[in-house]
Write a protein that holds these residues in place. Structure first.
Motif, mmCIF file in Angstrom:
data_model
loop_
_atom_site.group_PDB
_atom_site.id
_atom_site.type_symbol
_atom_site.label_atom_id
_atom_site.label_comp_id
_atom_site.label_asym_id
_atom_site.label_seq_id
_atom_site.Cartn_x
_atom_site.Cartn_y
_atom_site.Cartn_z
ATOM 1 N N ALA A 210 -19.065 10.060 24.173
ATOM 2 C CA ALA A 210 -18.723 11.460 23.730
ATOM 3 C C ALA A 210 -19.712 11.926 22.998
ATOM 4 C CB ALA A 210 -17.248 11.517 23.406
ATOM 5 N N TRP A 211 -20.129 11.259 21.645
ATOM 6 C CA TRP A 211 -21.126 11.798 20.870
ATOM 7 C C TRP A 211 -22.514 12.090 21.287
ATOM 8 C CZ3 TRP A 211 -25.376 9.229 19.286
ATOM 9 C CH2 TRP A 211 -25.473 7.814 19.694
ATOM 10 N N LEU A 212 -22.795 11.076 22.159
ATOM 11 C CA LEU A 212 -24.249 11.439 22.703
ATOM 12 C C LEU A 212 -24.347 12.484 23.649
ATOM 13 C CD1 LEU A 212 -26.965 10.179 22.482
ATOM 14 C CD2 LEU A 212 -26.415 8.649 24.359
ATOM 15 N N GLY A 213 -23.124 12.738 24.394
ATOM 16 C CA GLY A 213 -22.898 13.677 25.435
ATOM 17 C C GLY A 213 -22.979 15.080 24.920
ATOM 18 N N THR A 214 -22.426 15.174 23.619
ATOM 19 C CA THR A 214 -22.319 16.435 22.864
ATOM 20 C C THR A 214 -23.919 16.931 22.271
ATOM 21 O OG1 THR A 214 -19.994 15.960 22.110
ATOM 22 C CG2 THR A 214 -21.434 17.715 20.879
ATOM 23 N N ILE A 215 -24.658 15.879 22.023
ATOM 24 C CA ILE A 215 -26.081 15.994 21.601
ATOM 25 C C ILE A 215 -26.856 16.562 22.691
ATOM 26 C CG2 ILE A 215 -28.025 14.994 20.662
ATOM 27 C CD1 ILE A 215 -26.321 13.127 18.975
ATOM 28 N N ALA A 216 -26.686 15.809 23.786
ATOM 29 C CA ALA A 216 -27.322 16.199 25.141
ATOM 30 C C ALA A 216 -26.951 17.597 25.340
ATOM 31 C CB ALA A 216 -27.045 15.246 26.222
ATOM 32 N N GLU A 217 -25.615 18.079 25.522
ATOM 33 C CA GLU A 217 -25.315 19.416 25.909
ATOM 34 C C GLU A 217 -26.015 20.439 25.188
ATOM 35 O OE1 GLU A 217 -21.034 17.676 27.664
ATOM 36 O OE2 GLU A 217 -21.295 19.311 25.980
ATOM 37 N N TRP A 218 -26.276 20.278 24.002
ATOM 38 C CA TRP A 218 -26.772 21.203 23.056
ATOM 39 C C TRP A 218 -28.295 20.962 22.791
ATOM 40 C CZ3 TRP A 218 -24.802 25.550 20.896
ATOM 41 C CH2 TRP A 218 -23.082 25.402 20.925
ATOM 42 N N ASN A 219 -28.937 20.387 23.804
ATOM 43 C CA ASN A 219 -30.283 20.308 23.759
ATOM 44 C C ASN A 219 -30.980 21.430 24.391
ATOM 45 O OD1 ASN A 219 -32.973 19.315 24.195
ATOM 46 N ND2 ASN A 219 -32.610 17.203 24.533
ATOM 47 N N PRO A 220 -31.919 22.109 23.851
ATOM 48 C CA PRO A 220 -32.429 23.283 24.468
ATOM 49 C C PRO A 220 -32.927 22.971 25.992
ATOM 50 C CG PRO A 220 -33.224 23.303 22.178
ATOM 51 C CD PRO A 220 -32.377 22.040 22.589
ATOM 52 N N LEU A 221 -33.594 21.772 26.155
ATOM 53 C CA LEU A 221 -34.011 21.215 27.468
ATOM 54 C C LEU A 221 -32.664 21.246 28.423
ATOM 55 C CD1 LEU A 221 -36.106 20.187 29.496
ATOM 56 C CD2 LEU A 221 -35.503 17.942 28.412
ATOM 57 N N SER A 222 -31.655 20.662 28.032
ATOM 58 C CA SER A 222 -30.336 20.784 28.918
ATOM 59 C C SER A 222 -29.967 22.153 29.570
ATOM 60 C CB SER A 222 -29.220 20.069 28.029
ATOM 61 O OG SER A 222 -29.699 18.672 27.914
ATOM 62 N N ALA A 223 -30.157 23.110 28.404
ATOM 63 C CA ALA A 223 -29.548 24.535 28.723
ATOM 64 C C ALA A 223 -30.597 24.926 29.954
ATOM 65 C CB ALA A 223 -29.956 25.490 27.778
ATOM 66 N N THR A 224 -31.844 24.670 29.968
ATOM 67 C CA THR A 224 -32.748 25.108 31.021
ATOM 68 C C THR A 224 -32.536 24.265 32.143
ATOM 69 O OG1 THR A 224 -34.573 25.898 29.615
ATOM 70 C CG2 THR A 224 -35.121 25.422 31.591
ATOM 71 N N VAL A 225 -32.495 22.959 32.181
ATOM 72 C CA VAL A 225 -32.223 22.222 33.455
ATOM 73 C C VAL A 225 -30.865 22.627 33.959
ATOM 74 C CG1 VAL A 225 -31.913 19.833 34.038
ATOM 75 C CG2 VAL A 225 -33.644 20.500 32.603
ATOM 76 N N ALA A 226 -29.834 22.718 33.205
ATOM 77 C CA ALA A 226 -28.530 23.085 33.687
ATOM 78 C C ALA A 226 -28.483 24.523 34.593
ATOM 79 C CB ALA A 226 -27.451 22.997 32.745
ATOM 80 N N ALA A 227 -28.974 25.470 34.003
ATOM 81 C CA ALA A 227 -29.472 26.709 34.391
ATOM 82 C C ALA A 227 -30.072 26.774 35.859
ATOM 83 C CB ALA A 227 -29.896 27.722 33.658
ATOM 84 N N CYS A 228 -31.006 25.977 35.796
ATOM 85 C CA CYS A 228 -31.929 25.692 37.040
ATOM 86 C C CYS A 228 -30.880 25.178 38.120
ATOM 87 C CB CYS A 228 -33.176 24.908 36.816
ATOM 88 S SG CYS A 228 -34.528 25.773 35.712
ATOM 89 N N ARG A 229 -30.464 24.044 37.740
ATOM 90 C CA ARG A 229 -29.384 23.521 38.925
ATOM 91 C C ARG A 229 -28.481 24.410 39.546
ATOM 92 N NH1 ARG A 229 -29.178 18.471 35.185
ATOM 93 N NH2 ARG A 229 -30.529 17.253 36.105
ATOM 94 N N GLU A 230 -28.169 25.437 38.635
ATOM 95 C CA GLU A 230 -27.029 26.353 39.038
ATOM 96 C C GLU A 230 -27.715 27.453 39.802
ATOM 97 O OE1 GLU A 230 -24.076 29.827 37.252
ATOM 98 O OE2 GLU A 230 -24.846 28.181 35.821
ATOM 99 N N LEU A 231 -28.841 27.744 39.513
ATOM 100 C CA LEU A 231 -29.636 28.768 40.181
ATOM 101 C C LEU A 231 -30.040 28.248 41.364
ATOM 102 C CD1 LEU A 231 -31.406 30.583 37.413
ATOM 103 C CD2 LEU A 231 -29.611 31.529 38.553
#
Length: 275
Positions: A210-231
């Motif tokens: 849980a604690w590591l997943g929270t860090i990963a979710e707020w990583n700027p790289l995660s935001a771009t990758v998640a948005a790209c997967r959605e698009l």
């Protein structure tokens, strides 16, 4: 005996803008020529992402599962695109630090050149290299079976977000490169690997503690990758946090914040370099 003529400094805003863009193109062209004349550098920068795709997609891919279901290679490729944009920071940082150590930067500063144009030229050169790297990586991804499942407009938007992240991180590389020695720049891969792994590039944050997943979710790289997967319409669950639920917004907000902080810092640092 001929007298040396010193160019008159531009005074109006249009003249200063034209001066900056002209000098930026000179620096860009010089850097591109240097890049082309180093074939080993080209081979490494272009083939390394391909090797990573083949290794992760075929060697480890059969043992990986995607949260929510789906093909792992379709999940993997947006992460690889994002990680390639992230790792470009090391190339920027190294190039800037080497030029500073060899006195190239001081030579530019001693000439009647736009100081902002010199820094902008470095950025333009790295953006051109990044477009080539991303195009080659996308071609490799299509060969191994990845594709986008939404329309071309969404795919172009995803590629735009990837290049936006790279544009923002270039300014981080320039700023740090102006501060460190080439030897120190050589260890830049260590924090980059850590930042690339503590993200949703290879596994979903929901599969982490849980604690590591929270860090990963707020990583700027995660935001771009998640948005790209959605698009792209590729599989992958982002997570339950606010950042994961608003990945498209964060994929724009994070790079914008990075540019607002590091672009003026880079220009200021360049202007204050000691001779």
């Amino acid at each position: 005996m001929n007298a040396l003529l010193t160019p008159t400094a531009p005074r109006t805003v249009p003249e200063r803008l034209g001066w900056m863009l002209a000098d930026a193109w000179v620096i860009t062209r010089t850097s591109l020529v240097h890049w082309v004349r180093n074939p080993l550098l080209i081979v490494y920068s272009l083939l390394w992402p391909i090797m990573m795709v083949l290794m992760l997609g075929y060697v480890f891919g059969s043992a990986m599962t995607v949260a929510g279901g789906g093909d792992y290679r379709e999940f993997l490729m947006p992460g690889m695109f994002g990680q390639t944009m992230l790792f470009g920071v090391a190339a920027t940082l190294t190039a800037v630090s080497v030029e500073t150590a060899k006195g190239v930067t001081d030579r530019f500063r001693s000439m009647p050149m736009s100081q902002s144009g010199v820094v902008l030229g470095r950025c333009l050169c790295d953006m051109i290299n990044s477009v080539l790297e991303l195009a080659l990586l996308v071609g490799c991804a299509l060969v191994v079976g990845w594709t986008w499942n939404n329309g071309p407009a969404e795919a172009l938007a995803a590629f735009g977000l990837l290049l936006l992240l790279r544009f923002a991180l270039i300014w981080v590389g320039i700023y740090i490169g102006l501060m460190v020695t080439p030897e120190a720049a050589g260890v830049a891969w260590m924090p980059l690997y850590l930042l690339g792994m503590l993200a949703n590039t290879f596994v979903s944050p929901t599969q982490m503690p849980a604690w590591l997943g929270t860090i990963a979710e707020w990583n700027p790289l995660s935001a771009t990758v998640a948005a790209c997967r959605e698009l792209f319409g590729n599989p992958g669950l982002g997570g339950d946090s606010w950042a994961a639920q608003h990945s498209l917004l964060m994929a724009v907000a994070w790079p914008a914040l990075i540019v607002l902080v590091f672009l003026p810092l880079s220009v200021r640092r360049y202007r204050r370099l000691s001779h």
